[in-house]
Design an enzyme around this catalytic site. Structure first.
Site: not given
Ligand code: GDP
Ligand code: IMO
Ligand code: MG
Length: 428
Positions: A13, A16, A40-41, A223
């Site tokens: 998170d 990416k 979850g991106h 991840q």
């Molecule tokens: P990912 O799994 O690595 O793609 O990240 P997630 O989408 O799960 O979580 C990142 C969160 O941060 C999302 O809600 C993005 O919209 C938000 N985000 C990404 N870059 C920035 C930033 O520079 N500033 C802020 N405020 N939010 C950001």
């Molecule tokens: P993104 O791509 C954050 C964590 C789960 C758990 C562990 C194992 O959005 O960054 P799993 O279901 O993969 O066997 O769970 O990994 N986990 C993540 N945490 N972001 C993710 O994906 C994750 N994908 C798995 O919470 O601790």
């Molecule tokens: Mg994510």
């Protein structure tokens, strides 16, 4: 031409999806090399928010071909639900390609995920419950079912039978669950044959041909480094290799073709699920980061645990992934904090560590050693250059860069596609 890999440098998170989207208009292919619908991106385009789970975020870049690589585990029900959801919002999903070698998540994998977590009790991993671990277990145990298998019903049935023989023993005798039949699983998979068939390709030919033709291929890791089954905080990890080396295996692009390895790192740290987390804040600051940063899981809605930036973790991630660049995200979330602590080392039972400790026991005992930086009050969401950042924000970024093991080539100052300071070009 380059193959570029995007890797999470912490526990996921980091942003990416946003990084992929930022580069999306300049790349020809975006391949997802690992994971499944546990990811979850989030991508925010023109104020509209998209949340991708199984699909690479590159599906939102109109000129890029999104590819689900051989290293991914595919839940077909989730795949078509996501495709339908995007289509309903006007996105074009027709370019999507899926590797014939990717493994399939079966309904019994999801059941196994849930019952094994329950069985672990206090030692549960806190998985997403999507069946990811059990599907990779079957892949390694050579009991997996691949995308290509559903196009040959007789082979499919044989493979399901092989997998169920063991699964039913466990489900019925150990976990007190109902017996699963070959027919119901075969029927489940066969119901997707017609929709899936046109998308299926030998993705290694597709991607390597593209590179031969001077196209740009982006590998969008799911991840993160600390969730890597080899390099992460085992056993509190996912069951794939979301590191740069894993991206090569999961896409069939040889390591020599990867020219850029970009680490995505948040200006603080978060984690979903169980496991050690040295800089975790269980006080008002943890709550502050969670609230200000909107730190709630995209996939399961769980609140993310929050803590300060950990430079020891960043250095390790830079080493494991051979990062050529870092993309620092969410700097704007720190605006308004008077003094910002950064973990520069660990105190492990009286011994100072500047690198990740070798053992899990030491990592569990690691007490962060902090250096504190002066904060800033000014709104930075409109900044587009390092020079335009308030002096203290710039000093914070430069100090982090110095201790993190790779240059900071981009800095996120908001969730929007354009809310970024580009210090260096990430493609050429
Ligand atoms: P990912 O799994 O690595 O793609 O990240 P997630 O989408 O799960 O979580 C990142 C969160 O941060 C999302 O809600 C993005 O919209 C938000 N985000 C990404 N870059 C920035 C930033 O520079 N500033 C802020 N405020 N939010 C950001
Ligand atoms: P993104 O791509 C954050 C964590 C789960 C758990 C562990 C194992 O959005 O960054 P799993 O279901 O993969 O066997 O769970 O990994 N986990 C993540 N945490 N972001 C993710 O994906 C994750 N994908 C798995 O919470 O601790
Ligand atoms: Mg994510």
């Amino acid at each position: 031409m380059p193959a570029i890999v995007i890797v999470g440098a912490q526990w996921g998170d980091e942003g990416k999806g946003k990084a992929t989207d930022l580069l999306g208009s300049r790349v020809d292919y975006v391949v997802k090399p690992n994971g499944g619908n546990n990811a979850g991106h989030t991508v925010v385009v023109g104020g509209e928010k998209f949340e991708l789970k199984l699909l690479p975020a590159g599906i939102l870049s109109p000129n890029a071909v999104p590819v689900i690589g051989n290293g991914v585990v595919v839940n077909l029900e989730a795949l078509f639900e996501e495709i339908d959801g995007l289509q309903a919002r006007g996105a074009d999903t027709s370019r999507l390609r899926v590797s014939a070698n990717a493994h399939l998540v079966a309904p019994y994998h999801q059941t196994m995920d849930k019952v094994t977590e329950r069985f672990l009790g206090k030692r549960a991993i806190g998985t997403t419950g999507r069946g990811i671990g059990p599907t990779y277990m079957d892949k390694v145990a050579r009991l997996g079912i691949r995308v290509q298998d559903i196009f040959d019903e007789s082979i499919l049935r044989q493979k399901i039978e092989g997998a169920l023989r063991q699964k039913n023993e466990l489900l019925v005798k150990l976990y007190n669950r109902r017996h699963i039949t070959v027919d119901e699983i075969a029927e489940y998979f066969l119901s997707y044959v017609d929709r899936l068939r046109p998308m299926v390709v030998d993705s290694t030919i597709l991607l390597n041909d593209a590179l031969d033709q001077d196209k740009v291929v982006l590998m969008e890791g799911g991840q993160a480094t600390y969730l890597d089954v080899d390099h992460g905080t085992y056993p509190f990890v996912t069951s794939s290799n979301p590191t740069a080396g894993g991206a090569s295996v999961g896409s069939g692009i040889g390591p020599t073709r990867i020219t850029r390895s970009i680490g995505i790192v948040k200006a603080y740290t978060t984690r979903v699920g169980a496991g050690p987390f040295p800089t975790e804040l269980e006080d008002k600051w943890g709550e502050y980061l969670q609230k200000t940063g909107g730190e709630f899981g995209v996939n399961t809605g769980r609140p993310r645990r929050c803590g300060w930036y950990d430079a020891v973790m960043a250095r390790y991630a830079a080493r494991i992934n051979g990062f050529t660049d870092y993309f620092l995200t969410k700097l704007d979330v720190l605006t308004g904090i008077e003094e910002i602590p950064v973990c520069v080392g660990y105190d492990v039972d009286g011994t100072l560590h500047s690198q990740m400790p070798m053992t899990q026991t030491d990592f569990h005992h690691a007490e962060p050693v902090y250096e504190t930086f002066a904060g800033w009050e000014e709104d930075i969401t409109g900044c587009r250059s390092l020079e335009s950042l308030p002096e203290n924000a710039r000093a914070y970024v430069l100090a982090l860069e110095e201790m993190s093991g790779a240059p900071f080539s981009a800095i996120g100052v908001g969730p929007g596609r354009d809310q970024v300071i580009q210090v260096r070009d990430l493609i050429s």
